[in-house]
Design a protein around this motif. Structure first.
Motif, PDB file in Angstrom:
ATOM      1  N   PHE A   2      27.682  15.809  14.595  1.00  0.00           N
ATOM      2  CA  PHE A   2      26.689  15.594  15.651  1.00  0.00           C
ATOM      3  C   PHE A   2      26.432  14.104  15.837  1.00  0.00           C
ATOM      4  O   PHE A   2      26.434  13.594  16.968  1.00  0.00           O
TER       5      PHE A   2
ATOM      6  N   LEU B   8      32.434  19.852  16.757  1.00  0.00           N
ATOM      7  CA  LEU B   8      31.353  20.690  16.241  1.00  0.00           C
ATOM      8  C   LEU B   8      31.829  22.074  15.820  1.00  0.00           C
ATOM      9  O   LEU B   8      31.262  22.676  14.905  1.00  0.00           O
ATOM     10  N   VAL B   9      32.867  22.579  16.467  1.00  0.00           N
ATOM     11  CA  VAL B   9      33.431  23.870  16.031  1.00  0.00           C
ATOM     12  C   VAL B   9      34.038  23.715  14.633  1.00  0.00           C
ATOM     13  O   VAL B   9      33.838  24.560  13.746  1.00  0.00           O
TER      14      VAL B   9
ATOM     15  N   SER C   9      21.070  21.466  10.815  1.00  0.00           N
ATOM     16  CA  SER C   9      21.050  20.160  10.139  1.00  0.00           C
ATOM     17  C   SER C   9      20.121  19.158  10.821  1.00  0.00           C
ATOM     18  O   SER C   9      19.398  18.421  10.132  1.00  0.00           O
TER      19      SER C   9
ATOM     20  N   TYR D 168      30.703  24.647   7.641  1.00  0.00           N
ATOM     21  CA  TYR D 168      29.383  25.182   7.259  1.00  0.00           C
ATOM     22  C   TYR D 168      29.515  26.647   6.852  1.00  0.00           C
ATOM     23  O   TYR D 168      28.963  27.096   5.843  1.00  0.00           O
TER      24      TYR D 168
ATOM     25  N   SER E 101      31.266  23.612  12.263  1.00  0.00           N
ATOM     26  CA  SER E 101      30.666  24.950  12.107  1.00  0.00           C
ATOM     27  C   SER E 101      31.463  25.778  11.106  1.00  0.00           C
ATOM     28  O   SER E 101      30.898  26.526  10.288  1.00  0.00           O
TER      29      SER E 101
ATOM     30  N   LEU F  99      27.873  19.570   9.935  1.00  0.00           N
ATOM     31  CA  LEU F  99      27.352  19.628  11.307  1.00  0.00           C
ATOM     32  C   LEU F  99      26.646  18.331  11.666  1.00  0.00           C
ATOM     33  O   LEU F  99      26.785  17.826  12.785  1.00  0.00           O
ATOM     34  N   LEU F 100      25.880  17.815  10.719  1.00  0.00           N
ATOM     35  CA  LEU F 100      25.140  16.582  10.989  1.00  0.00           C
ATOM     36  C   LEU F 100      26.111  15.420  11.226  1.00  0.00           C
ATOM     37  O   LEU F 100      25.931  14.629  12.162  1.00  0.00           O
TER      38      LEU F 100
ATOM     39  N   SER G 198      24.555   2.732  28.544  1.00  0.00           N
ATOM     40  CA  SER G 198      23.438   3.012  27.638  1.00  0.00           C
ATOM     41  C   SER G 198      23.582   2.253  26.319  1.00  0.00           C
ATOM     42  O   SER G 198      22.761   2.403  25.424  1.00  0.00           O
TER      43      SER G 198
ATOM     44  N   ASP H 198      35.703  14.486  27.384  1.00  0.00           N
ATOM     45  CA  ASP H 198      34.729  14.098  26.363  1.00  0.00           C
ATOM     46  C   ASP H 198      34.016  15.320  25.800  1.00  0.00           C
ATOM     47  O   ASP H 198      33.803  15.439  24.593  1.00  0.00           O
ATOM     48  N   TRP H 199      33.640  16.235  26.693  1.00  0.00           N
ATOM     49  CA  TRP H 199      32.897  17.406  26.255  1.00  0.00           C
ATOM     50  C   TRP H 199      33.767  18.321  25.395  1.00  0.00           C
ATOM     51  O   TRP H 199      33.297  18.942  24.439  1.00  0.00           O
TER      52      TRP H 199
ATOM     53  N   LEU I 222      23.991  25.241  17.057  1.00  0.00           N
ATOM     54  CA  LEU I 222      23.956  25.451  15.602  1.00  0.00           C
ATOM     55  C   LEU I 222      23.598  24.154  14.887  1.00  0.00           C
ATOM     56  O   LEU I 222      22.780  24.150  13.950  1.00  0.00           O
TER      57      LEU I 222
ATOM     58  N   ALA J 142      29.509   9.075  22.395  1.00  0.00           N
ATOM     59  CA  ALA J 142      29.093   9.331  23.783  1.00  0.00           C
ATOM     60  C   ALA J 142      28.514   8.093  24.437  1.00  0.00           C
ATOM     61  O   ALA J 142      28.524   7.950  25.651  1.00  0.00           O
ATOM     62  N   ARG J 143      27.973   7.187  23.610  1.00  0.00           N
ATOM     63  CA  ARG J 143      27.394   5.965  24.177  1.00  0.00           C
ATOM     64  C   ARG J 143      28.492   4.979  24.535  1.00  0.00           C
ATOM     65  O   ARG J 143      28.268   3.992  25.149  1.00  0.00           O
TER      66      ARG J 143
ATOM     67  N   PRO K 291      28.338  25.322  19.657  1.00  0.00           N
ATOM     68  CA  PRO K 291      28.192  24.754  18.311  1.00  0.00           C
ATOM     69  C   PRO K 291      27.122  23.672  18.221  1.00  0.00           C
ATOM     70  O   PRO K 291      26.583  23.448  17.138  1.00  0.00           O
TER      71      PRO K 291
ATOM     72  N   TYR L 128      33.904  16.726  22.002  1.00  0.00           N
ATOM     73  CA  TYR L 128      32.558  16.878  21.433  1.00  0.00           C
ATOM     74  C   TYR L 128      32.421  18.280  20.834  1.00  0.00           C
ATOM     75  O   TYR L 128      32.017  18.461  19.682  1.00  0.00           O
TER      76      TYR L 128
ATOM     77  N   MET M 237      27.351  11.682  19.049  1.00  0.00           N
ATOM     78  CA  MET M 237      26.323  10.934  19.780  1.00  0.00           C
ATOM     79  C   MET M 237      26.736   9.464  19.906  1.00  0.00           C
ATOM     80  O   MET M 237      26.554   8.839  20.945  1.00  0.00           O
TER      81      MET M 237
ATOM     82  N   ALA N 234      29.231  14.180  27.903  1.00  0.00           N
ATOM     83  CA  ALA N 234      28.901  14.412  26.481  1.00  0.00           C
ATOM     84  C   ALA N 234      27.655  13.623  26.121  1.00  0.00           C
ATOM     85  O   ALA N 234      27.612  12.885  25.146  1.00  0.00           O
TER      86      ALA N 234
END
Lengths: 324, 148
Positions: free
Chosen positions: B140, B39-40, A307, B46, B43, B136-137, A118, B31-32, A302, B147-148, A299, B35, B144, A33
């Motif tokens: 997202f 986001l779904v 955004s 939105y 979405s 969405l923001l 990281s 994780d994916w 999108l 993920a770190r 997604p 993630y 992020m 991810a």
């Protein structure tokens, strides 16, 4: 995602890529991810004829393109990684580069897994800033990157970037042009500064794009935007994109000067910050195109295309460059 | 027997969001997967916002066209050929794009007028679109950070 058939086909490919005589099987395959431009998979390999204990395991990273997302392909990235690894710069070793699309539907490359986190620390940040400065002081030709497009005119480092990213934006348009983007492009053309120095540019530097162990950087990652250009572009990106929230702009400028002796001019810095916002705005449009056309209806496409794009456009628009 | 009641689209989408967030994403082990699940859900939120105001794109276009109309006499009288040519563009977005580019190439008072009329409107539209896509923001950025 990598399908079961693709996974089966990947096993002999990875065996060959690693130069191993014993056929390998993928004991574990996981989508990471991390990152957006590429789909990243961690693959754990073991000899096919064993259960695979810890001593047999070998971990590699498979980095797969996504239909031109963010306006880059792997060719320059692989070339730069190979050249810089050979030059002793901390970059993962590239084991194989597959330009074709038969195996995973998209071009991809395979690299060594590098240990590290990281999550930055004060020590790792100082080490990283030193490494970024070292990158900027390397001679592109001596480092094996003489074939990358080289700016010739005094303003070309900026102008080549403006036109490159503008073209990415125009080719990704799925609807009407964006007046604020068009205006920004023209401002960037009209105000492109002369470059005092030309060097290798990472293109996406900063926190999150280096790994470290105990404060020492083990690998600088994500080289898809590597090019030859003005070092101020990287410093501006570090400060205003990946370094945002870590320190103020002024604190970053002082930090960089104290760490590596690079003195950043405020006006030039502001230009390159605007150019980096512009670049973000343009590359984000590729995600919206892939999503809207149904090419890659994930997604995150999108989110990036709407955004994330709008935040970058707002930052670009709010940059005082348009006030006069 | 026919259904006596058909649930509305928003209710269905909100149920999907709630189920994703409360039931599905926490159960995901990769994780994916988490993630993408986050986001779904974003979405869908939105989409709910967009469904609530289907006329917004046409309204934004009309607002821009009207703003350009207020500038038309001034541009035509200015003698600025680049700006005048922009008025012939096929859509208000193209016209506004070309007018703002022309303003960047001009140092006369016309440039400031074009900027003063078009920029506030475009920025206001940007902010409205950003507000609509804010789920969405949030997802997202959260992804992020995790993920770190």
């Amino acid at each position: 995602m990598i399908s079961p058939d693709q996974r089966d086909a990947l096993e002999p490919y990875l065996t060959a890529a690693l130069g191993l005589k014993t056929p390998q099987r993928i004991a574990h395959l996981e989508r990471m991810a991390l990152g957006q431009s590429r789909a990243m998979y961690r693959a754990e390999l073991v000899p096919a004829d064993t259960a695979g204990d810890a001593s047999d395991r070998r971990t590699v990273i498979v980095r797969v393109e996504q239909w031109g997302l963010l306006g880059s392909d792997s060719a320059n990235e692989v070339q730069a990684m190979q050249a810089l690894h050979a030059a002793g710069y901390p970059v993962a070793r590239v084991l194989a580069y597959e330009r074709g699309t038969d195996l995973l539907s998209q071009p991809f490359f395979v690299m060594d897994f590098v240990e590290g986190t990281s999550e930055y620390t004060p020590e790792s940040l100082r080490d990283y800033v030193g490494l970024l400065d070292r990158l900027h002081r390397m001679d592109p030709k001596e480092a094996g990157l003489g074939s990358l497009p080289h700016p010739n005119g005094p303003r070309d480092a900026a102008l080549l970037q403006v036109e490159h990213w503008y073209e990415v934006y125009r080719s990704a348009l799925v609807g009407e042009p964006s007046p604020l983007v068009e205006e920004a492009a023209q401002w960037l053309r009209n105000h492109a500064p002369e470059s005092e120095r030309i060097s290798i540019i990472h293109g996406d530097p900063g926190i999150g794009n280096f790994l470290h162990l105990d404060g020492r950087v083990t690998a600088v990652v994500d080289w898809e935007f590597v090019h030859i250009g003005d070092p101020d572009e990287d410093w501006a990106y570090l400060i205003s994109m990946r370094g945002m929230g870590v320190m103020t702009d002024d604190e970053w400028v002082a930090y960089i000067e104290a760490a590596v002796g690079v003195r950043l001019d405020p006006e030039r810095l502001r230009y390159w910050q605007a150019l980096n916002f512009f670049k973000a705005v343009c590359i984000d449009c590729t995600a919206l195109r892939l999503y809207a056309k149904g090419i890659h209806p994930a997604p995150n496409m999108l989110a990036i295309g709407t955004s994330v794009h709008l935040v970058a456009l707002q930052r670009l628009s709010k940059t005082t460059i348009f006030s006069g | 027997m026919a259904l006596p009641f058909t649930p509305d689209v928003e209710t269905i989408l909100r149920s999907c969001v709630a189920t994703l967030e409360a039931e599905i994403v926490p159960e995901l082990t990769s994780d994916w997967g988490r993630y993408s699940g986050n986001l779904v859900a974003a979405s869908l939120e939105y989409a709910i916002t967009l469904l609530a105001d289907p006329e917004a794109p046409a309204r934004r276009r009309q607002e821009l066209a009207e703003a350009i109309d207020t500038l038309r006499p001034r541009v035509e009288a200015s003698g600025n050929a680049e700006a005048a040519a922009a008025l012939e563009a096929a859509s208000p977005y193209e016209t506004a794009s070309k007018l703002l580019v022309a303003a960047q190439n001009d140092t006369s008072p016309l440039a400031a007028e074009l900027h003063a009329v078009l920029h506030p409107l475009l920025e206001q539209q940007l902010e409205a679109q950003l507000a609509a896509s804010s789920p969405l923001l949030r997802a997202f950025v959260t992804n992020m950070q995790e993920a770190r």
